[in-house]
Scaffold this motif. Structure first.
Motif, PDB file in Angstrom:
ATOM      1  N   LEU A  48      61.055  26.565  25.504  1.00  0.00           N
ATOM      2  CA  LEU A  48      59.552  26.438  25.989  1.00  0.00           C
ATOM      3  C   LEU A  48      58.832  27.987  25.804  1.00  0.00           C
ATOM      4  N   ASN A  49      57.755  27.837  24.687  1.00  0.00           N
ATOM      5  CA  ASN A  49      57.215  28.926  24.630  1.00  0.00           C
ATOM      6  C   ASN A  49      55.799  29.005  25.090  1.00  0.00           C
ATOM      7  N   LEU A  50      55.544  30.198  26.016  1.00  0.00           N
ATOM      8  CA  LEU A  50      54.333  30.209  26.775  1.00  0.00           C
ATOM      9  C   LEU A  50      53.568  31.522  26.295  1.00  0.00           C
ATOM     10  N   GLY A  51      53.727  32.063  25.445  1.00  0.00           N
ATOM     11  CA  GLY A  51      52.915  33.061  24.871  1.00  0.00           C
ATOM     12  C   GLY A  51      53.314  34.191  25.511  1.00  0.00           C
ATOM     13  N   THR A  52      52.292  35.024  26.214  1.00  0.00           N
ATOM     14  CA  THR A  52      52.309  36.207  27.119  1.00  0.00           C
ATOM     15  C   THR A  52      51.303  35.537  28.254  1.00  0.00           C
ATOM     16  N   LEU A  53      51.859  35.744  29.475  1.00  0.00           N
ATOM     17  CA  LEU A  53      50.943  35.421  30.553  1.00  0.00           C
ATOM     18  C   LEU A  53      50.587  36.904  31.627  1.00  0.00           C
ATOM     19  N   TYR A  85      56.502  40.487  35.075  1.00  0.00           N
ATOM     20  CA  TYR A  85      55.289  41.150  34.738  1.00  0.00           C
ATOM     21  C   TYR A  85      54.646  40.731  33.460  1.00  0.00           C
ATOM     22  N   LYS A  86      53.731  41.386  32.989  1.00  0.00           N
ATOM     23  CA  LYS A  86      52.901  40.704  31.931  1.00  0.00           C
ATOM     24  C   LYS A  86      53.186  41.042  30.435  1.00  0.00           C
ATOM     25  N   TYR A  87      54.219  41.884  30.285  1.00  0.00           N
ATOM     26  CA  TYR A  87      54.214  42.315  28.770  1.00  0.00           C
ATOM     27  C   TYR A  87      55.325  41.330  28.139  1.00  0.00           C
ATOM     28  N   PRO A  88      56.509  41.087  28.620  1.00  0.00           N
ATOM     29  CA  PRO A  88      57.467  40.177  27.741  1.00  0.00           C
ATOM     30  C   PRO A  88      56.520  38.802  27.239  1.00  0.00           C
ATOM     31  N   PRO A  89      57.287  38.482  25.959  1.00  0.00           N
ATOM     32  CA  PRO A  89      56.931  37.085  25.520  1.00  0.00           C
ATOM     33  C   PRO A  89      57.816  36.143  26.524  1.00  0.00           C
ATOM     34  N   ARG A  90      57.120  34.907  26.779  1.00  0.00           N
ATOM     35  CA  ARG A  90      57.937  33.974  27.503  1.00  0.00           C
ATOM     36  C   ARG A  90      58.680  33.004  26.445  1.00  0.00           C
ATOM     37  N   ARG A  91      59.692  33.136  26.683  1.00  0.00           N
ATOM     38  CA  ARG A  91      60.540  32.073  25.520  1.00  0.00           C
ATOM     39  C   ARG A  91      61.772  31.732  26.691  1.00  0.00           C
ATOM     40  N   TYR A  92      61.393  30.382  27.116  1.00  0.00           N
ATOM     41  CA  TYR A  92      62.383  29.889  27.956  1.00  0.00           C
ATOM     42  C   TYR A  92      63.085  28.690  27.427  1.00  0.00           C
TER      43      TYR A  92
END
Length: 615
Positions: free
Chosen positions: A287-292, A310-317
């Motif tokens: 699941l890729n959720l960009g950056t939030l 926190y806001k910086y890491p790319p979301r790769r779940y």
């Protein structure tokens, strides 16, 4: 028997330089060190301190080192090669695992056991330089451990290793968010006169302890109130059967700016339903959720699949098997905002991915506010305070010989760019004085491109880059330009390979004495000819070229100092800049923007020109 943790299994020793090994033992204890069939002895002082100096050695290994005192210590799997220190802030610290969108397949095959990294524990000290390093271990660039290497460090080391065929040791001593002052000595900082108050204040241990305890409690209370008052948590909106008929619609990806959500600090829930084919669930899924912005909890069909604070890491779940099912699937994302305007950062991947298929998740999502809170006040990051990291993370490694330093830092000094050159010059001098091994190569990265919404005419990022360009006046330094390999929407761009390889070119020239072009074109001088300005460059390499159809990125101004987009062309390895409305030109700027995406001047070695101003 106490030793620096650098002196441990798997260590890489700098070739052709003596290595002093020191430690603590019982008072008056005889110490015998054996390495490569040579014995070195000392007797511990009354305070228990001892040291021996091992002779310079040619590359090779693996070897064993034996220390005999009141007990016997064996240090195994030692290699002799070249050691490089990696320092700065988050873009140097950023690990390989954060670059897998670009380099995932390449990293699966990595197996370089002769490239090793030691990560210095992130410890600051406001009182005095730390003598003995405690904690940390040497790791190999093998599939088990390479994902935690500094990405820049790894790609740099891989190039150097392939080119020179000697073991490479990386000592990673970097901390995200840190200004340059954190890495400088107290004595040097006091010379500037503007740091005395904070230097004195941070020596008050009770103040530091009380501040940290108060802020820990404030943060804990904020999150506890967020969770206990969030209607979405109370009613379990993460479940797939949640009734969203009264929820609003939001187009993903987008910022909350300009919407009813803009001012909200708290938690907002988003949900999207998708249909999956029968065979989709047979594959490994991400699941890729960009950056939030700022933090999030992500659920699929009621199961938590990922969380980022926190806001910086790319979301790769990664999605475990059994969570997705054929037919209808519900994806729920709970975003909490602490102090920023929330949002789904644009131009990022929002998708479900297998090795066979990609399901886009952009477009309409349903949303509902779970709770509105006060903003969470930011923490006091003591690791950012002047001289703390020099004392805690540089001083204790400074008796370890090395080939040179890779430095990527400056984002945290952008708010006050003028004078960065003087700080950098003093930092390099501090470190060279500390190591006492001469004017070793100091290779640094010029800040990458980033879209901040700032004014190009008063670009703080451009000013900081210009200060970095001036820093090449410091002896035995080189700069890797990175304005073409950043990501306009991400402070932490993933292409660390290009940066590492450019630093490797710098090292080949400065440390390994190869006759190679190692930097892109650098502004040298300019001459006004009637209504044009002619720019001359250093580091032409085999000649100037344009990447693209026409040369862009130049602006020109007359005596009114109003810069306008200029016409520019290459003639005889010079750039001629003009504008029909500027009849008496005075100055030219190139790449003068936070995000100079139009800049496209290179040399034929494919190295980009540095931004500059003739002012």
């Amino acid at each position: 028997m106490k030793l620096s943790s650098l002196i441990s299994n798997g260590m890489v020793i700098q070739r052709n330089k003596p290595l002093t090994i020191s430690g603590e033992a019982d008072a008056n204890q005889k110490i015998e060190v054996t390495f490569l069939e040579k014995k070195y002895t000392d007797v511990a002082s009354a305070s228990g301190k001892w040291s021996v100096t091992i002779d310079p050695t040619e590359p090779g290994g693996p070897y064993q080192l034996k220390i005999v005192g009141n007990k016997e210590i064996h240090i195994d799997d030692i290699l002799i090669g070249d050691v490089w220190v990696l320092s700065g802030q988050s873009n140097m610290e950023l690990p390989v695992i954060r670059t897998l969108d670009l380099f995932g397949n390449e990293m699966k095959a990595v197996n370089y056991p002769e490239i090793r990294q030691f990560s210095v524990p992130q410890i600051y000290n406001f009182h005095q330089p730390t003598e003995t390093l405690i904690g940390g271990e040497w790791k190999k660039a093998t599939p088990e451990d390479v994902l935690n290497f500094s990405a820049i460090g790894y790609f740099f080391a891989a190039d150097i290793y392939r080119e020179h065929n000697v073991p490479i040791g990386l000592i990673a001593s970097a901390v995200g968010g840190t200004p340059i002052e954190a890495w400088m000595t107290e004595a040097t900082l006091r010379e500037f006169g503007e740091y005395d108050e904070i230097l004195d204040q941070s020596k008050d241990d009770q103040y530091v302890k009380d501040t940290m305890a108060m802020e820990d409690k404030r943060e804990q209370d904020w999150h506890q109130a967020l969770n206990s008052n969030d209607q979405g948590m109370i009613e379990e909106w993460f479940n797939a059967d949640t009734d969203t008929s009264d929820w609003q619609t939001f187009d993903v990806p987008n910022s909350w700016e300009g919407t009813e959500l803009e001012s909200i600090k708290g938690a907002v829930w988003f949900q999207k339903t998708i249909e999956l084919a029968e065979d989709f669930t047979d594959h490994e899924t991400m699941l890729n959720l960009g950056t939030l912005i700022d933090g999030d909890y992500a659920y699929i069909n009621g199961k938590l699949v990922g969380h980022t604070g926190y806001k910086y890491p790319p979301r790769r779940y990664p999605v475990s098997k059994g969570i997705l099912k054929p037919g209808k699937n519900t994806i729920t994302v709970r975003i909490f905002t602490t102090e920023s305007v929330g949002g789904f950062v644009q131009d990022m991947p929002y998708e479900l991915v297998t090795d066979q298929e990609t399901i886009p998740l952009t477009g309409a999502w349903k949303y509902k506010v779970g709770v509105i809170t006060e903003a969470l006040k930011p923490r006091t990051f003591f690791q950012y305070f002047p001289r703390g990291l020099y004392n805690g993370m540089i001083a204790p490694i400074s008796n370890y010989p090395m080939s040179g330093v890779l430095w990527y830092q400056g984002e945290s000094n952008v708010s006050k760019p003028n004078g960065y050159y003087e700080l950098f010059e003093k930092l390099v001098d501090d470190w060279r004085q500390t190591w006492q091994i001469g004017d070793f190569p100091f290779l640094f990265v010029q800040l990458a491109n980033l879209e901040t919404g700032g004014d190009d005419n008063d670009s703080y990022w451009a000013k900081l880059r210009n200060e970095q360009l001036k820093s090449l006046q410091v002896k035995n330094t080189a700069m890797a330009v990175s304005i073409d390999v950043g990501e306009a929407n991400d402070l932490h761009p993933q292409d660390k390979k290009s940066v590492g390889q450019r630093l490797a070119k710098c090292a080949n020239a400065l440390a390994y004495k190869q006759d190679v072009e190692y930097m892109g074109p650098l502004y040298q001088s300019h001459q006004v000819n009637n209504n044009t300005i002619e720019i001359s460059f250093n580091h032409l390499g085999s000649g100037l070229i344009v990447r693209g159809e026409q040369l862009n990125g130049f602006v020109i101004a007359g005596s009114d100092n109003v810069f306008v987009h200029a016409e520019a062309k290459i003639e005889n390895d010079r750039v001629i800049v003009s504008h029909p409305d500027v009849v008496e030109p005075k100055n030219v700027r190139y790449g003068w923007s936070d995000n100079p995406e139009q800049a496209n001047l290179y040399n034929k070695e494919d190295l980009p020109a540095s931004p500059f101003t003739t002012e």
